[in-house]
Write a protein that holds these residues in place. Structure first.
Motif, PDB file in Angstrom:
ATOM      1  N   ILE A  17       6.945   8.284  -6.920  1.00 45.39           N
ATOM      2  CA  ILE A  17       6.323   7.375  -5.947  1.00 45.39           C
ATOM      3  C   ILE A  17       4.897   7.031  -6.357  1.00 45.39           C
ATOM      4  O   ILE A  17       4.421   5.928  -6.097  1.00 45.39           O
ATOM      5  CB  ILE A  17       6.378   7.981  -4.526  1.00 45.39           C
ATOM      6  CG1 ILE A  17       6.050   6.902  -3.497  1.00 45.39           C
ATOM      7  CG2 ILE A  17       5.454   9.201  -4.394  1.00 45.39           C
ATOM      8  CD1 ILE A  17       6.457   7.266  -2.093  1.00 45.39           C
ATOM      9  N   ASP A  18       4.230   7.944  -7.075  1.00 45.63           N
ATOM     10  CA  ASP A  18       2.856   7.681  -7.504  1.00 45.63           C
ATOM     11  C   ASP A  18       2.810   6.824  -8.764  1.00 45.63           C
ATOM     12  O   ASP A  18       1.733   6.497  -9.260  1.00 45.63           O
ATOM     13  CB  ASP A  18       2.118   8.998  -7.715  1.00 45.63           C
ATOM     14  CG  ASP A  18       1.966   9.775  -6.417  1.00 45.63           C
ATOM     15  OD1 ASP A  18       1.755   9.113  -5.380  1.00 45.63           O
ATOM     16  OD2 ASP A  18       2.092  11.004  -6.418  1.00 45.63           O
ATOM     17  N   SER A  67      -1.406  -5.360  -1.412  1.00 44.50           N
ATOM     18  CA  SER A  67      -1.738  -4.031  -1.943  1.00 44.50           C
ATOM     19  C   SER A  67      -2.546  -3.194  -0.970  1.00 44.50           C
ATOM     20  O   SER A  67      -2.636  -1.986  -1.122  1.00 44.50           O
ATOM     21  CB  SER A  67      -2.534  -4.156  -3.234  1.00 44.50           C
ATOM     22  OG  SER A  67      -1.811  -4.868  -4.175  1.00 44.50           O
ATOM     23  N   PRO A  83       1.441   2.224  -7.329  1.00 51.09           N
ATOM     24  CA  PRO A  83       0.391   1.548  -8.109  1.00 51.09           C
ATOM     25  C   PRO A  83       0.956   0.558  -9.118  1.00 51.09           C
ATOM     26  O   PRO A  83       0.331  -0.472  -9.393  1.00 51.09           O
ATOM     27  CB  PRO A  83      -0.320   2.688  -8.844  1.00 51.09           C
ATOM     28  CG  PRO A  83       0.312   3.945  -8.448  1.00 51.09           C
ATOM     29  CD  PRO A  83       1.463   3.668  -7.560  1.00 51.09           C
ATOM     30  N   LEU A 109       0.845  -1.196   0.000  1.00 49.80           N
ATOM     31  CA  LEU A 109       0.000   0.000   0.000  1.00 49.80           C
ATOM     32  C   LEU A 109       0.879   1.245   0.000  1.00 49.80           C
ATOM     33  O   LEU A 109       0.495   2.280  -0.518  1.00 49.80           O
ATOM     34  CB  LEU A 109      -0.893  -0.003   1.253  1.00 49.80           C
ATOM     35  CG  LEU A 109      -1.791   1.213   1.488  1.00 49.80           C
ATOM     36  CD1 LEU A 109      -2.837   1.331   0.397  1.00 49.80           C
ATOM     37  CD2 LEU A 109      -2.481   1.134   2.845  1.00 49.80           C
ATOM     38  N   GLN A 122       1.555  -2.673  -7.415  1.00 54.29           N
ATOM     39  CA  GLN A 122       0.250  -3.307  -7.154  1.00 54.29           C
ATOM     40  C   GLN A 122      -0.272  -3.963  -8.430  1.00 54.29           C
ATOM     41  O   GLN A 122      -0.854  -5.046  -8.387  1.00 54.29           O
ATOM     42  CB  GLN A 122      -0.741  -2.265  -6.638  1.00 54.29           C
ATOM     43  CG  GLN A 122      -0.363  -1.721  -5.268  1.00 54.29           C
ATOM     44  CD  GLN A 122      -1.211  -0.538  -4.849  1.00 54.29           C
ATOM     45  OE1 GLN A 122      -1.935   0.048  -5.661  1.00 54.29           O
ATOM     46  NE2 GLN A 122      -1.125  -0.156  -3.583  1.00 54.29           N
ATOM     47  N   GLY A 123      -0.067  -3.306  -9.561  1.00 52.72           N
ATOM     48  CA  GLY A 123      -0.474  -3.883 -10.840  1.00 52.72           C
ATOM     49  C   GLY A 123       0.299  -5.150 -11.152  1.00 52.72           C
ATOM     50  O   GLY A 123      -0.267  -6.121 -11.665  1.00 52.72           O
TER      51      GLY A 123
END
Lengths: 319, 440
Positions: free
Chosen positions: B406-407, B269, B411, B210, B414-415
């Motif tokens: 970082i953005d 995630s 994600p 996360l 997580q993908g």
């Protein structure tokens, strides 16, 4: 059709006085001018706060959205380029779609649940009513960050939700709900449902209490059952409250940030990105104040558009 | 209908409040206007004997306060007033406080939040003091590289020095000694150990994807399989730098593979880093990948059952020479009236006495040769850290490469875990963020 007792008695306050004033023209009596000035004096503190902390910052945001600025160096005029950049980013459209989906969970379902609770509690439960109200309103009192972290644990692999599913023999569907690519948005939305339902119920209960009991009596005499009484007396009676609830909850859905930020932070893989989150990232992670302001302006326009639509569809058609 | 106006107004008010935060930042920013060139300062390594008071803004404690105490004991005429702000608030407010008229003399440096202070001329170029004190020999060179940048603060590892570290950190693998009996020597061993843990009904790896835990695994894998120079030029923003290379792709593929094999928990995630660490500390998990900053917590919770190693390389004859790490670093305000005294404090950070304080505060010491006499878990860490640091093998974390990185990283990982993103798409998204910032 039952009429709303409250509208029937609401007086057309102040209207004639104002009419007389404008008709007065240049020969306005000085005393009235003094009264007017005094009126403004009373409004002034609230107005100053409103102008200083709502209107002025909003205008400033509009100005910032036309600049390229990192927060420190002198800003540079950027025209509409921030907007162009934002509209070219697919992430925005996804985020808007997600927040529209959240309206279902933050707004539609809670209003449904609120109405149902109102129907069940209205006029029947006298004892323990305060208790019910406190219990259902509690989510509104808690800070959303605390709510978010609690739900993140409840939804986790070994959390309470999965333990419950295990206990009733549904072990096969257990998963880390907020980490599930397809279901994270729904899981997130249901937290919103939990938070907003109590608020809706409180609003509707308050509204329903001012419905004239004789209307129910009349409906009963006409042979209306509980369901028809609800449809034709209660629901029209709380129409205004439904509008208010619709507006508040829709804004909560569209402008949601804190809840998403602490539960999923837009994850997994951007499946729960919402516009508010993108604004935050642009401003505080990337230091792109101009882009963040442009996005905030776009978000504001969306919120106003959707809220206007909500108000249009829930308007009082008889007037 | 007087009541009808209420919801509308309310709607407007709430909608507008969304935008308030940004406007508020503007009013403070307007007063600064930055820019101004600092007056000529006479650089000296001796400090005056008159009473001097400095303020120091920071978010990490330990070690900051004990370092202050150590320094002021040596120089009784100096008083340093500590101004502590919790990390999340610190990174949002430090830009403003550094550009205000009452800027602190010394500030804990956060490259992401503060690099716009460099082009604004609000923090001092430390190069003259670096030469006067000989800092390049006192601090590990790699730790100074990441704190050096060009005037635009876009490219690191070049130009002038803007801060020096007062404690280092290193990324590695913590393992539960009750589940893993032997430290894996190779990457293959590591995978076997996870498979064994899974068979035994334990959780192989605790991961907080996360937040940063996910990409730290990718980073750790890349460190031991990729080319360190290519990675450095990418993170430093050197022209032509790229992360689209076979080793980075393989590291990303490994994450998808490990998730499919069930080594990475499916709920990763939605797990925060503190929760992942707490999950590991409970004792039912074989490994967790994080930095030495977690050591104190884990030692308290797990006593002697926890150990540390650096991510193993593919081959047993070549132990890891590269690991990611950051530092708690300090910069001097351009508005400080006593820059020489502030610089003396920075020099103190490299001393052997400071090394002890830094290590006791949970960091790896700047003086990598200092005798620490540590045992247990922190002894483990010190043992593997020293050769990497002395061999100049500490590299920055990948989120350093651009402000928005970082953005993309979080994600993206997580993908990869959910098999919703290909390794190529992941690397392309990182490179896009890089290009947007460093441009060509």
């Amino acid at each position: 059709m039952a009429r709303e007792p409250s509208t029937a008695v609401s007086p057309p306050r102040a209207a004639p006085a104002r009419g007389a004033e404008t008709a007065g023209g240049p020969a306005r009596p000085p005393r009235r001018l003094g009264r007017r000035a005094r009126g403004w004096l009373y409004v002034l503190p609230a107005l100053a706060v409103y102008l200083g902390f709502a209107i002025w910052p909003a205008l400033n945001t509009l100005r910032l959205s036309l600049l390229t600025w990192d927060g420190i160096l002198p800003p540079v005029w950027a025209g509409l380029s921030n907007y162009v950049k934002i509209f070219q980013d697919e992430a925005l459209y996804e985020a808007i779609l997600h927040s529209l989906a959240l309206i279902v969970f933050f707004s539609v379902i809670p209003i449904g649940v609120g109405l149902l609770m109102t129907a069940l509690l209205m006029g029947k439960v006298r004892r323990g009513m305060t208790f019910f109200r406190i219990v259902f309103f509690l989510p509104q009192v808690l800070p959303l960050v605390a709510v978010g972290i609690t739900w993140r644990w409840l939804y986790s692999e070994n959390g309470a939700v999965n333990q419950l599913l295990d206990a009733i023999g549904l072990a096969s569907v257990t998963r880390a709900w907020l980490g599930d690519y397809g279901l994270a948005l729904i899981a997130l939305g249901l937290i919103g449902t939990w938070v907003m339902s109590g608020l809706c119920m409180m609003l509707f209960l308050a509204g329903a209490q001012k419905i004239d009991p004789s209307l129910y009596e009349a409906a009963r005499l006409d042979g209306a059952g509980a369901l028809r009484q609800f449809r034709h007396v209660t629901v029209p009676g709380v129409r205004r409250e439904i509008t208010v609830a619709g507006v508040i909850t829709t804004i909560a859905a569209l402008a949601s940030f804190d809840l998403v930020f602490v539960t999923t932070n837009g994850g997994p893989a951007g499946q729960t990105n919402v516009p508010g989150l993108l604004v935050y990232r642009l401003a505080f992670n990337e230091g792109d104040i101009g882009g963040a302001s442009a996005l905030a302006v776009v978000l504001t326009v969306i919120v106003i558009a959707v809220v206007s639509a909500v108000r249009y569809f829930t308007r009082d058609e008889e007037r | 209908m007087p009541r009808m106006t209420r919801p509308a107004r309310r709607a407007a008010a709430v909608a507008l409040s969304v935008t308030t935060a940004f406007a508020l930042t503007s009013c403070a920013g307007a007063s600064s206007s930055g820019g101004g060139t600092a007056p000529k300062i006479e650089v000296s390594t001796t400090i005056p004997q008159d009473p001097v008071t400095l303020t120091l803004a920071y978010s990490n404690d330990p070690p900051t306060k004990t370092l202050i105490d150590g320094f002021t004991k040596k120089h009784p005429n100096v008083t340093i007033k500590p101004q502590m702000t919790p990390f999340n608030d610190y990174i949002k407010s430090i830009k403003l406080s550094m550009s205000s008229d009452s800027a602190p003399d010394i500030a804990q440096y956060n490259p992401g939040a503060m690099n716009s202070l460099v082009p604004a001329g609000l923090i001092l170029d430390l190069s003259p003091w670096s030469q006067a004190y000989g800092w390049s020999g006192k601090f590990p060179p790699a730790s100074l590289e990441v704190l050096s940048s060009d005037k635009s603060a876009k490219q690191f590892g070049t130009g002038s020095l803007y801060a020096v570290p007062g404690g280092l950190s290193v990324l590695g693998v913590f393992y539960n000694k009750k589940i893993v009996t032997e430290v894996p020597k190779t990457l293959a061993d590591f995978e076997t150990a996870m498979a064994k843990a899974k068979e035994a009904g334990r959780t192989p790896l605790s991961m907080g994807a996360l937040q940063v835990g996910g990409f730290q695994l990718w980073n750790a894998l890349l460190n031991v399989t990729g080319d360190v120079d290519a990675y450095r030029s990418w993170v430093y923003g050197k022209p032509g730098g790229t992360i689209v290379n076979p080793a980075a792709r393989q590291a990303a593929q490994t994450i998808t593979d490990w998730a499919k094999k069930g080594y990475i928990p499916s709920g990763a995630s939605a797990t925060s880093d503190p929760d992942a660490l707490a999950g590991f500390a409970k004792g039912d998990t074989a490994f967790v990948i994080t930095g030495n900053w977690a050591a104190q917590t884990l030692e308290t919770e797990m006593k002697d059952d926890v150990g540390f190693f650096l991510m193993p390389t593919p081959s047993a004859d070549k132990p890891a020479q590269v690991a990611s790490g950051a530092s708690v670093a300090y910069a001097i305000s351009a508005k400080s009236k006593h820059p020489n005294v502030a610089a003396a404090f920075l020099d103190y950070l490299s001393s052997p006495e400071a090394a002890k304080i830094e290590f006791d505060g949970g960091f790896m010491p700047v003086d990598t040769k200092a005798e620490l006499g540590a045992t247990g878990l922190r002894g483990d860490i010190a043992k593997v850290f020293a050769p990497v640091a002395q061999g100049n093998g500490i590299v920055p974390f990948p989120d350093y490469a651009s402000p928005g990185m970082i953005d993309k990283l979080t994600p993206g990982i997580q993908g990869l875990i959910n098999s919703k993103m290909t390794p190529d798409a992941f690397l392309t998204s990182l490179q896009e963020s890089w290009e947007a910032h460093h441009g060509s």
